[in-house]
Scaffold this motif. Structure first.
Motif: not given
Lengths: 321, 321
Positions: A130, A133, A302, A304-305, B304-307, B309-310, B314-316
């Motif tokens: 976060y 980003s 990453f 999961i909401p 929203i899943p964090p990924s 926003f990247a 961002c796969k992992n």
């Protein structure tokens, strides 16, 4: 939510105790590979590991309280064929492969596995993503410690002549200052020093010192402090389970990058297993909810909401004011 | 990603400038309700607001850079029929209704709206949710400021006899200390004091003072500081756009809750509009990705899943070490 605890070390014990504070959680059982007669819990029923396969319908999420070096890579893909799972796998270099293996099994069997969820990887991974980003033109540095690194402690114990060993990862003060002032990513070697306490066989101190200082990926290049102590001192002074994680994120905006923004996180951990267990319990909630929506496979934080982790209903941002 | 900027105040200008640092972002245009001949940008083409409806196919995400009091509640549901949108709506008490209205329009038109995404609500909402969910038996307190509250400044300006006014929200030192030590949620009144600078019409000072101190929901009950100053002083000393947000989260574990855990976040903001724009840009990325997956409707950060926003793939979790 009915939780099974697989593995009853520090982590499994912490999880059992935490469940008492969470009225929505019931511990279905503790599952052990040891002789079950010898395992004394805080009240949860004890079963043999193999009994798990008779309880597949009675466990909503199985919490895998095992180590990352050998147990989890072997057991998680096996168990995710039968259970929704949560674990705190923390071997960064193997996590991609681990995720792929668990994902394929869980997808095939219609199960959900929340993996690699502790305080780091886990909570701190989220903060880094976060901050990276959301802050403009950002630079992020993480500092661990002062706290025990299991991986480095085990590396010391593998050296010939080492009877007992513990390694504390400690942030370098100069690096903490630098990270708070300058937007520049520092290397692990620049950020940390490694403080080792070792109970050695007599006369082996010089050999051990040379082995430690030359160990690639673990100690070579680092500022290393070595202390040879007695078994009694080890027992008396080195049983604390505290840890700490700090993140410095710096950003800049404006026509000439003259405007500075910073985010600083300081996570101070009274007990590493207790906090890990607490994060895993939130992960179990997420696994359970995802599973109820037939969202199967392996998930990291990453994927999961955030609302899936909330113990209370969470429909909107004003639920966390 | 092609971004349209609707509204060209401090926020819209900040967004245009930030796009220069993000090679994946192209500003398709600035859309204004003012006379477009009078709007001078940093380089982006300027259009009238009504031209938006001719550019529906040329904009991936429309960034709504308007205020929360009247513009966003009216414009977002209208525009989300034609565009994926992102906004920093921050009126907490109206956010449920706002989300429902935007959601129904966006779902019906196959668009995606990321709403209420700035630093708070937004980044700090996330921190509160994660700290609350991950720390055992946690208690969380947020402190805002020192920084300008637009809502409170506007409330002052509505008082008869007030020519100009600005209100700084400032954390109380005693409350900061308390929140760092004790796991106990404090009220907004306990956490903050309100420092007001007012340019008043001659002789109106006593009337204004009484009005301010008795204004329910805004100032009544709070520790309030009132300063009557000249227009020159207002102009000279009160144009800073810095702000700050701090969160203290405390948790406890162990049989007797004797083990303490804490998470402390300090977000230091060099320019409120610059940081808000930066967070919105990450939100635009999320809206774009969600839309490409046909995930339509209104989304807050909790959904929203964090990924998403990247800026990088961002796969992992090991992508953010």
């Amino acid at each position: 939510m009915r939780i099974g605890i697989a593995g009853y070390g520090n982590l499994g014990k912490a999880l059992e105790r935490l469940a008492e504070d969470n009225p929505d959680v019931e511990i279905r059982g503790v599952y052990t590979r040891r002789n079950k007669e010898e395992v004394v819990t805080d009240g949860a029923p004890v079963y043999s590991f193999d009994d798990l396969y008779y309880h597949t319908d009675e466990i909503d999420v199985l919490a895998l309280c095992y180590g990352s070096s050998t147990d989890l890579p072997r057991l998680t893909p096996e168990l995710s064929a039968y259970f929704n799972t949560v674990d705190a796998f923390d071997n960064h270099s193997l996590i991609d492969e681990y995720k792929r293996r668990v994902d394929s099994v869980a997808k095939a069997s219609g199960k959900t596995s929340v993996i690699a969820l502790g305080w780091d990887p886990g909570l701190l991974s989220l903060m880094r993503l976060y901050f990276s980003s959301f802050l403009p033109n950002s630079s992020v540095n993480t500092f661990w410690g002062r706290g025990v690194s299991q991986g480095h402690s085990e590396a010391l114990r593998r050296i010939d002549g080492v009877k007992q060993a513990i390694q504390y990862t400690v942030p370098r003060e100069d690096a903490l200052t630098l990270a708070s002032l300058v937007a520049h990513p520092l290397s692990n070697v620049e950020r940390h020093r490694r403080v080792c306490y070792i109970v050695a066989e007599k006369g082996k101190e010089d050999f051990i010192t040379r082995e430690v200082l030359s160990m690639e990926n673990y100690f070579a290049g680092y500022e290393v402090e070595l202390h040879f102590i007695s078994e009694e001192e080890m027992h008396k002074y080195h049983s604390s389970m505290t840890h700490r994680g700090r993140i410095y994120a710096l950003g800049m905006s404006g026509r000439y990058k003259e405007v500075k923004h910073s985010a600083y996180l300081d996570l101070d951990i009274g007990s590493n297993p207790d906090l890990t267990a607490s994060v895993m319990l939130a992960g179990a909630r997420a696994a359970h909810k995802l599973s109820l929506e037939n969202k199967n496979g392996a998930y990291t934080v990453f994927d999961i909401p955030p609302s899936y982790f909330a113990p209370k209903e969470c429909k909107n941002v004003n639920n966390y004011l």
